[in-house]
Design a protein around this motif. Structure first.
Motif, PDB file in Angstrom:
ATOM      1  N   ASP A 178       0.843  -1.196   0.000  1.00  0.00           N
ATOM      2  CA  ASP A 178       0.000   0.000   0.000  1.00  0.00           C
ATOM      3  C   ASP A 178       0.878   1.246   0.000  1.00  0.00           C
ATOM      4  O   ASP A 178       1.924   1.276   0.663  1.00  0.00           O
ATOM      5  N   VAL A 179       0.444   2.284  -0.704  1.00  0.00           N
ATOM      6  CA  VAL A 179       1.107   3.587  -0.629  1.00  0.00           C
ATOM      7  C   VAL A 179       0.048   4.683  -0.587  1.00  0.00           C
ATOM      8  O   VAL A 179      -1.072   4.515  -1.084  1.00  0.00           O
ATOM      9  N   ARG A 180       0.430   5.808   0.020  1.00  0.00           N
ATOM     10  CA  ARG A 180      -0.437   6.989   0.039  1.00  0.00           C
ATOM     11  C   ARG A 180       0.441   8.229  -0.044  1.00  0.00           C
ATOM     12  O   ARG A 180       1.391   8.374   0.727  1.00  0.00           O
ATOM     13  N   LEU A 181       0.134   9.098  -0.973  1.00  0.00           N
ATOM     14  CA  LEU A 181       0.822  10.380  -1.092  1.00  0.00           C
ATOM     15  C   LEU A 181      -0.107  11.445  -0.538  1.00  0.00           C
ATOM     16  O   LEU A 181      -1.175  11.705  -1.099  1.00  0.00           O
ATOM     17  N   GLY A 182       0.281  12.054   0.582  1.00  0.00           N
ATOM     18  CA  GLY A 182      -0.572  13.035   1.235  1.00  0.00           C
ATOM     19  C   GLY A 182      -1.181  12.487   2.516  1.00  0.00           C
ATOM     20  O   GLY A 182      -1.071  11.299   2.833  1.00  0.00           O
ATOM     21  N   GLU A 183      -1.841  13.369   3.246  1.00  0.00           N
ATOM     22  CA  GLU A 183      -2.419  13.000   4.534  1.00  0.00           C
ATOM     23  C   GLU A 183      -3.749  12.266   4.343  1.00  0.00           C
ATOM     24  O   GLU A 183      -4.397  12.403   3.303  1.00  0.00           O
ATOM     25  N   ASP A 207      -3.750  18.645  -7.773  1.00  0.00           N
ATOM     26  CA  ASP A 207      -3.236  18.980  -6.441  1.00  0.00           C
ATOM     27  C   ASP A 207      -1.714  19.090  -6.530  1.00  0.00           C
ATOM     28  O   ASP A 207      -0.986  18.125  -6.281  1.00  0.00           O
ATOM     29  N   LEU A 208      -1.247  20.261  -6.910  1.00  0.00           N
ATOM     30  CA  LEU A 208       0.178  20.479  -7.165  1.00  0.00           C
ATOM     31  C   LEU A 208       0.819  21.098  -5.926  1.00  0.00           C
ATOM     32  O   LEU A 208       0.768  22.309  -5.717  1.00  0.00           O
ATOM     33  N   GLU A 209       1.402  20.247  -5.115  1.00  0.00           N
ATOM     34  CA  GLU A 209       2.011  20.712  -3.870  1.00  0.00           C
ATOM     35  C   GLU A 209       2.980  19.652  -3.370  1.00  0.00           C
ATOM     36  O   GLU A 209       3.092  18.566  -3.948  1.00  0.00           O
ATOM     37  N   ASP A 210       3.708  19.970  -2.295  1.00  0.00           N
ATOM     38  CA  ASP A 210       4.601  19.000  -1.664  1.00  0.00           C
ATOM     39  C   ASP A 210       3.809  18.142  -0.683  1.00  0.00           C
ATOM     40  O   ASP A 210       2.938  18.646   0.041  1.00  0.00           O
ATOM     41  N   ASN A 211       4.120  16.848  -0.659  1.00  0.00           N
ATOM     42  CA  ASN A 211       3.399  15.911   0.198  1.00  0.00           C
ATOM     43  C   ASN A 211       4.362  14.923   0.837  1.00  0.00           C
ATOM     44  O   ASN A 211       5.430  14.629   0.294  1.00  0.00           O
ATOM     45  N   PHE A 212       3.954  14.376   1.985  1.00  0.00           N
ATOM     46  CA  PHE A 212       4.671  13.258   2.573  1.00  0.00           C
ATOM     47  C   PHE A 212       4.181  11.964   1.933  1.00  0.00           C
ATOM     48  O   PHE A 212       3.013  11.840   1.549  1.00  0.00           O
ATOM     49  N   CYS A 236       7.677  15.190  -1.219  1.00  0.00           N
ATOM     50  CA  CYS A 236       7.516  14.738  -2.599  1.00  0.00           C
ATOM     51  C   CYS A 236       6.691  15.767  -3.369  1.00  0.00           C
ATOM     52  O   CYS A 236       5.495  15.937  -3.103  1.00  0.00           O
ATOM     53  N   SER A 237       7.324  16.447  -4.306  1.00  0.00           N
ATOM     54  CA  SER A 237       6.640  17.474  -5.085  1.00  0.00           C
ATOM     55  C   SER A 237       5.769  16.842  -6.161  1.00  0.00           C
ATOM     56  O   SER A 237       6.124  15.811  -6.742  1.00  0.00           O
ATOM     57  N   VAL A 238       4.637  17.476  -6.438  1.00  0.00           N
ATOM     58  CA  VAL A 238       3.777  17.097  -7.562  1.00  0.00           C
ATOM     59  C   VAL A 238       3.754  18.283  -8.513  1.00  0.00           C
ATOM     60  O   VAL A 238       3.327  19.378  -8.136  1.00  0.00           O
ATOM     61  N   ILE A 243       5.086  13.289 -14.911  1.00  0.00           N
ATOM     62  CA  ILE A 243       4.602  11.985 -14.470  1.00  0.00           C
ATOM     63  C   ILE A 243       5.411  11.576 -13.247  1.00  0.00           C
ATOM     64  O   ILE A 243       6.643  11.634 -13.261  1.00  0.00           O
ATOM     65  N   HIS A 244       4.720  11.173 -12.186  1.00  0.00           N
ATOM     66  CA  HIS A 244       5.353  10.875 -10.907  1.00  0.00           C
ATOM     67  C   HIS A 244       5.205   9.386 -10.612  1.00  0.00           C
ATOM     68  O   HIS A 244       4.086   8.860 -10.619  1.00  0.00           O
TER      69      HIS A 244
END
Length: 373
Positions: A178-183, A207-212, A236-238, A243-244
């Protein structure tokens, strides 16, 4: 380690184009085929406002024009879906002008927009070009140059547009992951229970921002935050137009790549070395010896390429280990035959080709990760 590899609104304007707005010119705003396109305009743009059209895509048609595609619209929308667009400059001002795809002769109408581009955003306003006395491109350009500050030059106010980013996940672990980018209250990307050695599809987001980045084996309940050796979480920047790739590496580490997205209609491919060893070669082509359409050599462990456009067609997938002879190459086989499998690559699709090892045996996988929406 965080890896980085790599004024009418335009939607209102395009909606009006489709609904037959009378503010159209019979002449192009510039000399067709002379001004190269602005690469930063390529991609998918979205508005959060409630217009008939909410999402539009700009694709490179040729070095001097865009193929413009309406992607999302509401029930009030009617009309064509495709346009051909061009860029020109008049003084310090940049313009996009577009005509419906397939129009010709006396049926051609050009709709003109004053645009401003930044890295991830765009503003635009439709220009009032309904002056019936204009009889040439030169007169139209002169009209735009001299009327820019007049009250009736623009038909509406400025609207902001945001360029989409794409995100996907590759699980190289030997267990579901499992992975999740963001809260959890506002995730940008979430994928759960992805089987071993598989990938997700691309997800489009504005949603172009930095995330954990958070991750865990699917069998566990507690999320872990991705951190460096000093126990500091990575940001992690978006980025719009990029493509990320989130990779759960086979060695237990996580990776995050920001990749370039090649332009045009052709199929696009990224290659990933998901092993602990350097690969001498990864390639895609008609055969090992001839007509490679994508190629990389001295490919280090856990490295990944940008997305490259290749011609449509059927191709084999080949790779060579670092210490192997040239004749000792491997290839993806046609099940039950042992022959090279010829895989179809289709226009408009995104593919990921990766190598991984299992019990010291190397395997290749190819996935079509094109967005489902």
């Amino acid at each position: 380690m965080l890896n980085k590899m790599l004024n009418f609104s335009i939607m209102v304007a395009l909606s009006i184009v489709l609904l037959g707005c009378p503010s159209a010119a019979k002449y192009p705003l510039g000399d067709l085929g002379t001004v190269p396109i602005e690469k930063n305009l390529l991609g998918i743009w979205e508005t959060s406002d409630d217009y008939d059209v909410q999402k539009v895509e700009f694709i490179e048609n040729d070095p001097y024009s865009y193929f413009i595609k309406i992607l999302t619209y509401n029930d009030d929308y009617f009309g064509d879906t495709y346009y051909i667009g061009y860029i020109t400059n008049i003084g310090a001002n940049k313009y996009l002008y577009a005509r419906p795809l397939g129009s010709s002769g006396d049926e051609v109408n050009y709709y003109c927009f004053n645009i401003n581009l930044t890295k991830n955003t765009m503003t635009s306003r439709e220009v009032n070009v309904a002056d019936t006395t204009i009889s040439s491109t030169e007169e139209l350009r002169e009209y735009c140059a001299t009327h820019y500050y007049t009250d009736d030059y623009f038909l509406s106010s400025i609207t902001l547009w945001i360029k989409d980013a794409k995100i996907f996940f590759v699980n190289l672990r030997d267990e579901p992951f499992d992975v999740r980018l963001g809260e959890p209250y506002r995730p940008v990307f979430t994928m759960t229970n992805l089987p071993p050695h598989e990938t997700s599809h691309l997800l489009n987001t504005t949603d172009l921002e930095d995330n954990f980045l958070y991750y865990k084996p699917s069998s566990e309940t507690e999320w872990m935050r991705w951190k460096n050796e000093e126990n500091i979480p990575y940001q992690c920047s978006v980025e719009g137009g990029k493509i990320h790739a989130i990779i759960a590496q086979q060695n237990g580490e996580m990776s995050y790549y920001i990749l370039d997205d090649d332009s045009g209609f052709n199929p696009k491919i990224s290659m990933l070395n998901g092993t602990e060893k350097k690969l001498k070669v990864m390639k895609i082509g008609e055969s090992w010896e001839f007509n490679s359409v994508a190629f990389i050599d001295d490919f280090g462990p856990h490295e990944m390429t940008n997305f490259k456009a290749i011609p449509t067609g059927n191709y084999g997938l080949f790779w060579l280990l670092q210490d192997a002879r040239e004749s000792g190459y491997y290839f993806l086989t046609q099940e039950g035959t042992g022959n090279v499998k010829q895989v179809p690559f289709e226009a408009g699709r995104y593919y990921i080709y990766f190598i991984f090892s299992e019990n010291n045996i190397f395997h290749a996988s190819l996935y079509d990760i094109t967005s489902l929406w």
